[in-house]
Design a protein around this motif. Structure first.
Motif, mmCIF file in Angstrom:
data_model
loop_
_atom_site.group_PDB
_atom_site.id
_atom_site.type_symbol
_atom_site.label_atom_id
_atom_site.label_comp_id
_atom_site.label_asym_id
_atom_site.label_seq_id
_atom_site.Cartn_x
_atom_site.Cartn_y
_atom_site.Cartn_z
ATOM 1 N N LYS A 13 0.758 -1.228 -0.036
ATOM 2 C CA LYS A 13 -0.001 0.105 -0.049
ATOM 3 C C LYS A 13 0.792 1.298 -0.068
ATOM 4 O O LYS A 13 0.696 2.179 -0.604
ATOM 5 C CB LYS A 13 -0.886 -0.041 0.957
ATOM 6 C CG LYS A 13 -2.152 -0.843 1.245
ATOM 7 C CD LYS A 13 -2.949 -0.878 2.478
ATOM 8 C CE LYS A 13 -3.631 -1.899 2.784
ATOM 9 N NZ LYS A 13 -4.422 -1.901 3.991
ATOM 10 N N ARG A 14 2.028 1.271 0.954
ATOM 11 C CA ARG A 14 2.538 2.321 1.142
ATOM 12 C C ARG A 14 3.523 2.602 -0.212
ATOM 13 O O ARG A 14 3.641 4.037 -0.895
ATOM 14 C CB ARG A 14 3.739 2.359 2.241
ATOM 15 C CG ARG A 14 2.893 2.398 3.289
ATOM 16 C CD ARG A 14 3.621 2.453 4.691
ATOM 17 N NE ARG A 14 2.672 2.620 5.790
ATOM 18 C CZ ARG A 14 3.009 2.935 6.912
ATOM 19 N NH1 ARG A 14 4.149 3.560 7.071
ATOM 20 N NH2 ARG A 14 2.237 3.195 7.857
ATOM 21 N N LEU A 15 4.142 1.646 -0.954
ATOM 22 C CA LEU A 15 4.841 1.596 -2.062
ATOM 23 C C LEU A 15 4.018 2.237 -3.090
ATOM 24 O O LEU A 15 4.244 3.175 -3.933
ATOM 25 C CB LEU A 15 5.385 0.277 -2.469
ATOM 26 C CG LEU A 15 6.237 0.294 -3.902
ATOM 27 C CD1 LEU A 15 7.374 1.356 -3.802
ATOM 28 C CD2 LEU A 15 6.382 -1.069 -4.358
ATOM 29 N N GLN A 16 2.832 1.840 -3.412
ATOM 30 C CA GLN A 16 1.849 2.125 -4.455
ATOM 31 C C GLN A 16 1.813 3.621 -4.112
ATOM 32 O O GLN A 16 1.657 4.681 -5.059
ATOM 33 C CB GLN A 16 0.425 1.510 -4.443
ATOM 34 C CG GLN A 16 -0.370 1.931 -5.514
ATOM 35 C CD GLN A 16 -1.670 1.022 -5.351
ATOM 36 O OE1 GLN A 16 -2.403 1.194 -4.503
ATOM 37 N NE2 GLN A 16 -1.656 0.099 -6.572
ATOM 38 N N LYS A 17 1.376 4.038 -2.922
ATOM 39 C CA LYS A 17 1.119 5.491 -2.580
ATOM 40 C C LYS A 17 2.116 6.194 -3.058
ATOM 41 O O LYS A 17 2.318 7.506 -3.566
ATOM 42 C CB LYS A 17 0.820 5.547 -1.193
ATOM 43 C CG LYS A 17 0.494 7.126 -0.636
ATOM 44 C CD LYS A 17 0.208 6.967 0.763
ATOM 45 C CE LYS A 17 -0.062 8.441 1.597
ATOM 46 N NZ LYS A 17 1.029 9.161 1.598
ATOM 47 N N LEU A 18 3.317 6.057 -2.519
ATOM 48 C CA LEU A 18 4.586 6.748 -2.633
ATOM 49 C C LEU A 18 4.853 6.917 -4.453
ATOM 50 O O LEU A 18 5.344 7.853 -4.835
ATOM 51 C CB LEU A 18 5.987 6.303 -2.316
ATOM 52 C CG LEU A 18 5.744 6.348 -0.468
ATOM 53 C CD1 LEU A 18 6.888 5.412 0.011
ATOM 54 C CD2 LEU A 18 5.979 7.670 -0.373
ATOM 55 N N ARG A 19 4.798 5.772 -5.050
ATOM 56 C CA ARG A 19 4.897 5.862 -6.550
ATOM 57 C C ARG A 19 4.051 6.603 -7.236
ATOM 58 O O ARG A 19 4.301 7.467 -7.984
ATOM 59 C CB ARG A 19 4.745 4.394 -7.092
ATOM 60 C CG ARG A 19 5.325 4.207 -8.193
ATOM 61 C CD ARG A 19 4.803 2.676 -8.830
ATOM 62 N NE ARG A 19 3.638 2.507 -8.564
ATOM 63 C CZ ARG A 19 2.433 2.438 -9.368
ATOM 64 N NH1 ARG A 19 2.537 3.426 -10.346
ATOM 65 N NH2 ARG A 19 1.242 1.962 -8.987
ATOM 66 N N ARG A 20 2.654 6.736 -6.641
ATOM 67 C CA ARG A 20 1.844 7.658 -7.575
ATOM 68 C C ARG A 20 1.972 9.092 -6.906
ATOM 69 O O ARG A 20 1.688 9.876 -7.870
ATOM 70 C CB ARG A 20 0.361 7.019 -7.065
ATOM 71 C CG ARG A 20 -0.124 5.587 -7.632
ATOM 72 C CD ARG A 20 -1.438 5.435 -7.103
ATOM 73 N NE ARG A 20 -1.969 4.310 -7.980
ATOM 74 C CZ ARG A 20 -2.830 3.316 -7.672
ATOM 75 N NH1 ARG A 20 -3.827 3.714 -6.827
ATOM 76 N NH2 ARG A 20 -3.306 2.430 -8.492
ATOM 77 N N GLU A 21 2.252 9.196 -5.852
ATOM 78 C CA GLU A 21 2.562 10.567 -5.412
ATOM 79 C C GLU A 21 3.951 11.175 -6.187
ATOM 80 O O GLU A 21 3.725 12.417 -6.410
ATOM 81 C CB GLU A 21 3.008 10.508 -4.046
ATOM 82 C CG GLU A 21 1.739 10.636 -3.045
ATOM 83 C CD GLU A 21 1.958 10.522 -1.462
ATOM 84 O OE1 GLU A 21 3.167 10.573 -1.439
ATOM 85 O OE2 GLU A 21 1.217 10.601 -0.625
ATOM 86 N N LYS A 22 4.747 10.197 -6.511
ATOM 87 C CA LYS A 22 5.706 10.783 -7.284
ATOM 88 C C LYS A 22 5.515 10.786 -8.755
ATOM 89 O O LYS A 22 6.282 11.235 -9.875
ATOM 90 C CB LYS A 22 7.180 9.997 -6.921
ATOM 91 C CG LYS A 22 8.550 10.327 -7.560
ATOM 92 C CD LYS A 22 9.469 9.692 -6.884
ATOM 93 C CE LYS A 22 10.696 10.239 -7.154
ATOM 94 N NZ LYS A 22 11.667 10.423 -6.096
ATOM 95 N N GLY A 23 4.272 10.260 -9.267
ATOM 96 C CA GLY A 23 3.868 10.267 -10.753
ATOM 97 C C GLY A 23 4.663 9.206 -11.429
ATOM 98 O O GLY A 23 5.009 9.538 -12.709
ATOM 99 N N ILE A 24 5.237 8.188 -10.997
ATOM 100 C CA ILE A 24 5.904 7.035 -11.622
ATOM 101 C C ILE A 24 5.238 5.872 -11.664
ATOM 102 O O ILE A 24 4.689 5.603 -11.205
ATOM 103 C CB ILE A 24 7.321 7.043 -10.944
ATOM 104 C CG1 ILE A 24 8.337 6.090 -11.947
ATOM 105 C CG2 ILE A 24 7.132 6.324 -9.443
ATOM 106 C CD1 ILE A 24 9.712 5.941 -11.218
#
Length: 76
Positions: A13-24
């Motif tokens: 969940k956290r990886l997905q959130k961070l990845r999306r926040e970074k736009g990658i």
């Protein structure tokens, strides 16, 4: 010793959130790690866990702690 399923799911969940926040995308993150993009997908679904080296890379890449990535504060 296996990583607990709840920790793997929180990591995902956290990886997905961070990845999306970074736009990658998963593909772009996988390219950075030199792995197949499906590996990133499996991490985000909580099916697999990254290696120690990959975990360090992810923490540095997203500028967060390993404890945060793994949801360790939830275990206390």
């Amino acid at each position: 010793m296996k990583i607990r399923e709840d920790v793997r799911k929180e990591f995902g969940k956290r990886l997905q959130k961070l990845r999306r926040e970074k736009g990658i995308s998963q593909v772009k993150l996988a390219e950075q790690l030199e792995i197949h993009f499906m590996t990133v997908s499996r991490w985000e679904l909580g099916h697999f866990s990254p290696s120690f080296d990959q975990l360090i890379f992810l923490a540095e890449f997203f500028e967060v702690s390993i404890d945060y990535l793994m949801g360790m504060e939830l275990l206390k």
